[in-house]
Motif scaffolding. Structure first.
Motif, PDB file in Angstrom:
ATOM      1  N   HIS A 112      28.020 -34.978 -42.580  1.00 47.56           N
ATOM      2  CA  HIS A 112      28.631 -35.852 -43.584  1.00 47.56           C
ATOM      3  C   HIS A 112      30.151 -35.854 -43.525  1.00 47.56           C
ATOM      4  N   ILE A 113      30.693 -35.551 -42.357  1.00 50.27           N
ATOM      5  CA  ILE A 113      32.122 -35.679 -42.119  1.00 50.27           C
ATOM      6  C   ILE A 113      32.305 -36.500 -40.847  1.00 50.27           C
ATOM      7  N   PRO A 114      33.455 -37.157 -40.676  1.00 49.82           N
ATOM      8  CA  PRO A 114      33.666 -37.961 -39.456  1.00 49.82           C
ATOM      9  C   PRO A 114      33.644 -37.079 -38.206  1.00 49.82           C
ATOM     10  N   PHE A 115      33.083 -37.607 -37.135  1.00 46.69           N
ATOM     11  CA  PHE A 115      33.076 -36.889 -35.860  1.00 46.69           C
ATOM     12  C   PHE A 115      32.938 -37.908 -34.735  1.00 46.69           C
ATOM     13  N   ASN A 116      33.333 -37.474 -33.562  1.00 46.76           N
ATOM     14  CA  ASN A 116      33.039 -38.211 -32.344  1.00 46.76           C
ATOM     15  C   ASN A 116      31.989 -37.443 -31.562  1.00 46.76           C
ATOM     16  N   LEU A 117      31.208 -38.163 -30.768  1.00 45.11           N
ATOM     17  CA  LEU A 117      30.126 -37.539 -30.021  1.00 45.11           C
ATOM     18  C   LEU A 117      30.304 -37.818 -28.532  1.00 45.11           C
ATOM     19  N   ILE A 118      30.211 -36.752 -27.745  1.00 41.46           N
ATOM     20  CA  ILE A 118      30.127 -36.898 -26.293  1.00 41.46           C
ATOM     21  C   ILE A 118      28.711 -36.521 -25.884  1.00 41.46           C
ATOM     22  N   MET A 119      28.026 -37.513 -25.353  1.00 40.55           N
ATOM     23  CA  MET A 119      26.624 -37.357 -24.958  1.00 40.55           C
ATOM     24  C   MET A 119      26.563 -37.190 -23.438  1.00 40.55           C
ATOM     25  N   ILE A 120      26.000 -36.059 -22.971  1.00 41.52           N
ATOM     26  CA  ILE A 120      25.844 -35.819 -21.543  1.00 41.52           C
ATOM     27  C   ILE A 120      24.452 -36.278 -21.106  1.00 41.52           C
ATOM     28  N   ASN A 121      24.427 -37.300 -20.265  1.00 46.44           N
ATOM     29  CA  ASN A 121      23.176 -37.792 -19.683  1.00 46.44           C
ATOM     30  C   ASN A 121      23.149 -37.355 -18.221  1.00 46.44           C
ATOM     31  N   ARG A 140      26.498 -47.520 -32.677  1.00 40.96           N
ATOM     32  CA  ARG A 140      27.436 -46.475 -33.112  1.00 40.96           C
ATOM     33  C   ARG A 140      28.688 -46.526 -32.216  1.00 40.96           C
ATOM     34  N   SER A 141      29.843 -46.529 -32.875  1.00 41.01           N
ATOM     35  CA  SER A 141      31.112 -46.663 -32.142  1.00 41.01           C
ATOM     36  C   SER A 141      31.757 -45.323 -31.817  1.00 41.01           C
ATOM     37  N   ASN A 142      31.247 -44.256 -32.384  1.00 39.29           N
ATOM     38  CA  ASN A 142      31.884 -42.941 -32.213  1.00 39.29           C
ATOM     39  C   ASN A 142      31.239 -42.140 -31.087  1.00 39.29           C
ATOM     40  N   VAL A 143      30.675 -42.823 -30.088  1.00 37.97           N
ATOM     41  CA  VAL A 143      29.904 -42.167 -29.037  1.00 37.97           C
ATOM     42  C   VAL A 143      30.488 -42.485 -27.663  1.00 37.97           C
ATOM     43  N   LYS A 144      30.600 -41.441 -26.850  1.00 34.91           N
ATOM     44  CA  LYS A 144      30.987 -41.583 -25.452  1.00 34.91           C
ATOM     45  C   LYS A 144      29.894 -40.947 -24.603  1.00 34.91           C
ATOM     46  N   VAL A 145      29.315 -41.704 -23.678  1.00 37.52           N
ATOM     47  CA  VAL A 145      28.253 -41.206 -22.815  1.00 37.52           C
ATOM     48  C   VAL A 145      28.815 -40.881 -21.441  1.00 37.52           C
ATOM     49  N   ILE A 146      28.568 -39.666 -20.981  1.00 39.71           N
ATOM     50  CA  ILE A 146      28.960 -39.236 -19.641  1.00 39.71           C
ATOM     51  C   ILE A 146      27.687 -39.146 -18.806  1.00 39.71           C
ATOM     52  N   TYR A 147      27.604 -39.948 -17.756  1.00 36.02           N
ATOM     53  CA  TYR A 147      26.384 -39.989 -16.948  1.00 36.02           C
ATOM     54  C   TYR A 147      26.581 -39.300 -15.605  1.00 36.02           C
ATOM     55  N   LYS A 148      25.627 -38.450 -15.245  1.00 35.94           N
ATOM     56  CA  LYS A 148      25.538 -37.851 -13.923  1.00 35.94           C
ATOM     57  C   LYS A 148      24.118 -38.053 -13.412  1.00 35.94           C
ATOM     58  N   ILE A 192      34.665 -30.427 -22.687  1.00 32.23           N
ATOM     59  CA  ILE A 192      36.064 -30.027 -22.861  1.00 32.23           C
ATOM     60  C   ILE A 192      36.979 -30.975 -22.094  1.00 32.23           C
ATOM     61  N   GLN A 193      36.598 -31.278 -20.863  1.00 29.45           N
ATOM     62  CA  GLN A 193      37.402 -32.145 -19.994  1.00 29.45           C
ATOM     63  C   GLN A 193      37.509 -33.567 -20.538  1.00 29.45           C
ATOM     64  N   GLU A 194      36.419 -34.091 -21.100  1.00 25.52           N
ATOM     65  CA  GLU A 194      36.366 -35.496 -21.506  1.00 25.52           C
ATOM     66  C   GLU A 194      36.743 -35.728 -22.966  1.00 25.52           C
ATOM     67  N   SER A 195      36.901 -34.685 -23.726  1.00 27.73           N
ATOM     68  CA  SER A 195      37.206 -34.852 -25.150  1.00 27.73           C
ATOM     69  C   SER A 195      38.701 -35.089 -25.367  1.00 27.73           C
ATOM     70  N   ASN A 196      39.045 -35.525 -26.556  1.00 26.52           N
ATOM     71  CA  ASN A 196      40.434 -35.780 -26.926  1.00 26.52           C
ATOM     72  C   ASN A 196      41.187 -34.453 -27.014  1.00 26.52           C
ATOM     73  N   PRO A 197      42.258 -34.271 -26.238  1.00 22.67           N
ATOM     74  CA  PRO A 197      42.981 -32.991 -26.277  1.00 22.67           C
ATOM     75  C   PRO A 197      43.643 -32.710 -27.618  1.00 22.67           C
ATOM     76  N   ASN A 198      43.712 -33.727 -28.474  1.00 19.36           N
ATOM     77  CA  ASN A 198      44.317 -33.536 -29.801  1.00 19.36           C
ATOM     78  C   ASN A 198      43.292 -33.177 -30.868  1.00 19.36           C
ATOM     79  N   ASP A 199      42.026 -33.075 -30.488  1.00 19.98           N
ATOM     80  CA  ASP A 199      41.003 -32.662 -31.450  1.00 19.98           C
ATOM     81  C   ASP A 199      41.320 -31.284 -32.004  1.00 19.98           C
ATOM     82  N   ASP A 200      41.015 -31.089 -33.283  1.00 20.58           N
ATOM     83  CA  ASP A 200      41.150 -29.760 -33.877  1.00 20.58           C
ATOM     84  C   ASP A 200      39.990 -28.851 -33.465  1.00 20.58           C
ATOM     85  N   PHE A 201      38.773 -29.447 -33.374  1.00 21.81           N
ATOM     86  CA  PHE A 201      37.583 -28.636 -33.093  1.00 21.81           C
ATOM     87  C   PHE A 201      36.691 -29.325 -32.062  1.00 21.81           C
TER      88      PHE A 201
END
Length: 390
Positions: A29-38, A56-64, A78-87
């Protein structure tokens, strides 16, 4: 408000991923972004996941197009996330979260304060109560050995135990990695996710300990760690890659040397157990070859297979039995023999010992001798021992 990215990735299979992901959206119940590893997710499960992600607009999919092990996925997040994220929060795809799980973890980091927060982990699906954690990871002491000074990991005692108490507290070793919250700044000081597959929880715990990263346990944050038993057939390629015995044996030696440990707190038993579980479909076929569907048999498994698809279609009677249900472990050899004879009189065809109950044959030696003297083996391997009673 702190910014947070959740990294979501597979641990050993894919079949629970959509349900796991849906609960993250429903109970966070707080704002977040999601990195989904496929990473080579089977199409049937990816379609389920896409339905959850739709719109959903807060999602980034990384495909391998190949399988990634959990630590490889964590490092990719870690590599693909925003370096300015707090957590950054890392969560595996067989985890089911409960209400406000993430808010509690962030609150614990801010108030304790700490740089890593660990939730209370329940082993099993919703409604289960058993705590999942490694009680062998308590404190680290230096000890003198014949090879010089080494580190010794001691078991948890007293208020270190995660199955006791309801108050957040500092952890010397972070332990289980199924779900963990990190301050982004941690990764400026240490990279806790090395190229480790089996012993990831010990390696990351020691990396944080060695860098003096403060870790807090937050019991108000509750998640469920659940691994279907056995995995679906189309999950088995990934499952066996995750639980490669040779890789695990290699890591036992490597991690001990890496952290200068006097001894390891883990062994190969868990990996061997996961491999047995992966071979359950083969076991089902072996049982079907020697016991037809119309022949009832006694099943000694400590109720592990109750309701499981592996014994679907068989006529099983639990041992010990009361009103059709598993009654528990016999008190001694005499009770075991008497209970067996009672069931034998009903016309059962065989008695089947599942590997989880192999220890019965070592502990109840009189019962074991009784069976061997009176009945021939129908099937005997690393998974089952079957005596023919007809």
């Amino acid at each position: 408000m702190p910014t947070v990215t959740i990294g979501f990735f597979p641990r050993e299979q894919f079949s629970l991923a959509a349900e796991s992901l849906q609960r993250i959206f429903d109970y966070t119940h707080i704002p977040f972004n999601l990195i989904m590893i496929n990473c080579n997710t089977p199409e049937v499960y990816w379609q389920q996941i896409e339905q959850v992600l739709a719109g959903r607009s807060n999602v980034k999919v990384i495909y391998k197009d190949y399988y990634l092990m959990p630590n490889q996925s964590r490092n990719l997040v870690i590599q693909e996330s925003n370096p300015n994220d707090d957590f950054l929060c890392f969560i595996e795809n067989d985890v089911l979260v409960e209400e406000d799980w993430l808010s509690y973890l962030i609150q614990a980091c801010e108030e304790h304060p700490a740089d890593v927060a660990i939730p209370r982990i329940i082993e099993g699906g919703l409604g289960a109560t058993k705590i999942h954690w490694d009680p062998n990871l308590g404190q680290v002491h230096s000890v003198q050995t014949t090879d010089g000074i080494k580190l010794e990991i001691l078991p948890a005692t007293g208020d270190q135990q995660l199955d006791q108490g309801s108050h957040r507290r500092k952890l010397e070793l972070s332990g289980e990695v199924h779900c963990q919250l990190y301050r982004r700044s941690v990764f400026d000081r240490v990279m806790p996710f090395d190229d480790v597959v089996y012993l990831d929880w010990i390696d990351s715990s020691m990396a944080l300990y060695n860098s003096n990263i403060p870790v807090v346990f937050e019991p108000k944050s509750v998640i469920h760690f659940w691994h279907p038993f056995p995995p679906e057939r189309d999950n088995l390629d990934y499952f066996f890659k995750r639980w490669d015995i040779q890789q695990a044996a290699k890591e036992l030696d490597e991690i001990q040397k890496k952290w200068n440990l006097a001894q390891m707190t883990a062994d190969l038993y868990f990996v061997e157990e996961r491999n047995r579980i992966g071979h359950l479909y083969e076991l089902r076929e072996e049982l079907k070859a020697v016991i037809s569907a119309d022949k009832p048999f006694i099943l000694v498994d400590e109720d592990c297979l109750n309701g499981n698809k592996i014994i679907e279609g068989f006529q099983t009677i639990p041992f010990t039995e009361c009103n059709g249900h598993y009654w528990g472990i016999p008190t001694d050899d005499n009770m075991a023999i008497q209970e067996f004879e009672r069931l034998h009189q009903t016309g059962v065809y065989a008695i089947v010992f599942f590997w989880t109950a192999f220890w019965w044959l070592e502990y109840f030696t009189g019962f074991h001798d009784y069976l061997r003297q009176k009945f021939p083996y129908l099937l005997k391997n690393d998974y089952v021992i079957v005596f023919e009673l007809g």
